[in-house]
Write a protein that holds these residues in place. Structure first.
Motif, PDB file in Angstrom:
ATOM      1  N   GLY A   1      58.419  16.318  11.737  1.00  0.00           N
ATOM      2  CA  GLY A   1      59.219  15.746  10.651  1.00  0.00           C
ATOM      3  C   GLY A   1      58.544  14.681   9.800  1.00  0.00           C
ATOM      4  N   VAL A   2      57.299  14.366  10.077  1.00  0.00           N
ATOM      5  CA  VAL A   2      56.567  13.368   9.292  1.00  0.00           C
ATOM      6  C   VAL A   2      55.146  13.849   9.088  1.00  0.00           C
ATOM      7  CG1 VAL A   2      57.923  11.354  10.017  1.00  0.00           C
ATOM      8  CG2 VAL A   2      55.972  12.052  11.373  1.00  0.00           C
ATOM      9  N   PRO A   3      54.551  13.542   7.925  1.00  0.00           N
ATOM     10  CA  PRO A   3      53.143  13.924   7.729  1.00  0.00           C
ATOM     11  C   PRO A   3      52.232  13.092   8.644  1.00  0.00           C
ATOM     12  CG  PRO A   3      53.926  12.611   5.883  1.00  0.00           C
ATOM     13  CD  PRO A   3      55.110  12.871   6.765  1.00  0.00           C
ATOM     14  N   ALA A   4      51.159  13.703   9.094  1.00  0.00           N
ATOM     15  CA  ALA A   4      50.228  13.002   9.980  1.00  0.00           C
ATOM     16  C   ALA A   4      49.299  12.086   9.207  1.00  0.00           C
ATOM     17  CB  ALA A   4      49.403  14.008  10.775  1.00  0.00           C
ATOM     18  N   VAL A   5      49.126  12.345   7.923  1.00  0.00           N
ATOM     19  CA  VAL A   5      48.237  11.541   7.088  1.00  0.00           C
ATOM     20  C   VAL A   5      48.981  11.144   5.830  1.00  0.00           C
ATOM     21  CG1 VAL A   5      46.039  11.552   5.819  1.00  0.00           C
ATOM     22  CG2 VAL A   5      46.236  12.830   7.945  1.00  0.00           C
ATOM     23  N   LEU A   6      48.830   9.889   5.448  1.00  0.00           N
ATOM     24  CA  LEU A   6      49.451   9.417   4.211  1.00  0.00           C
ATOM     25  C   LEU A   6      48.796  10.078   3.010  1.00  0.00           C
ATOM     26  CD1 LEU A   6      49.817   5.593   4.882  1.00  0.00           C
ATOM     27  CD2 LEU A   6      51.574   7.350   4.996  1.00  0.00           C
ATOM     28  N   ALA A   7      49.597  10.419   2.031  1.00  0.00           N
ATOM     29  CA  ALA A   7      49.053  11.055   0.823  1.00  0.00           C
ATOM     30  C   ALA A   7      48.425  10.035  -0.090  1.00  0.00           C
ATOM     31  CB  ALA A   7      50.178  11.778   0.091  1.00  0.00           C
TER      32      ALA A   7
END
Length: 191
Positions: A185-191
């Motif tokens: 439910g969350v990206p592993a790396v910030l965009a």
């Protein structure tokens, strides 16, 4: 949150049992190795299922934010998790320099994975989950050292096992990195 904590207690409790060699031996002697393994596996699976279900419920009911991790921690986490996957793969790869340097690659993998997630999760549930795994891995490493278990032998040169560990660890890391938003439910790396 209670389901999450119960799952952690069961899962890590069963894994902690191996550190208490006399208790473990007594159970094996009393019930037999196969029954011990079946009970161990069943309890570990129940604990893991409760952890997953409990964490999903905890997140759905509203996470309890304790602190906001600084932005820079989000750049430390991916390399730590990548290293964790390589260490994890080294555990089952043929003997190599990586496995020998880490001595107990599974415990190194758990510590690196847990630390990475502690750095980026400032909520109570995340801190309990990842902090518990980190504390358990530290405890188990100390227990192994006290028993005289030095772990994998050191090898001075890189081997086929190192290539397998690095390749398999990197491949699984890339897959989890890609699937992380859908799985967790969350990206592993910030965009």
């Amino acid at each position: 949150m209670l389901i999450l904590i119960l799952g952690i207690v069961i899962f890590l409790g069963v894994h902690t049992l191996t550190a208490f060699r006399e208790t473990r031996s007594g159970l094996i002697e009393r019930y037999g190795l196969q029954n011990y393994k079946r009970a161990y596996s069943l309890l570990a699976a129940v604990g893991l299922a409760l952890i997953i279900y409990g964490f999903i419920r905890y997140r759905a009911e509203g996470m309890i934010q304790i602190w906001t991790p600084p932005l820079w921690t989000h750049y430390l986490a991916p390399p730590l998790v990548w290293f964790a996957f390589i260490a994890f793969a080294a555990r089952r790869a043929p003997p190599g320099r990586i496995r020998g340097a880490l001595r107990h690659p599974m415990l190194v993998a758990i510590k690196s994975w847990a630390l990475a997630h502690l750095l980026v999760n400032g909520d109570l549930g995340g801190m309990i989950l990842f902090g518990s795994f980190l504390a358990w891995a530290v405890f188990d490493r100390i227990a192994l050292k006290k028993r005289g278990d030095g772990g994998a032998p050191r090898i001075s040169e890189f081997t086929r096992g190192d290539a397998i560990a690095a390749g398999a660890g990197t491949a699984v890391f890339a897959l989890v990195l890609y699937l992380h938003p859908w799985l967790f439910g969350v990206p592993a790396v910030l965009a």
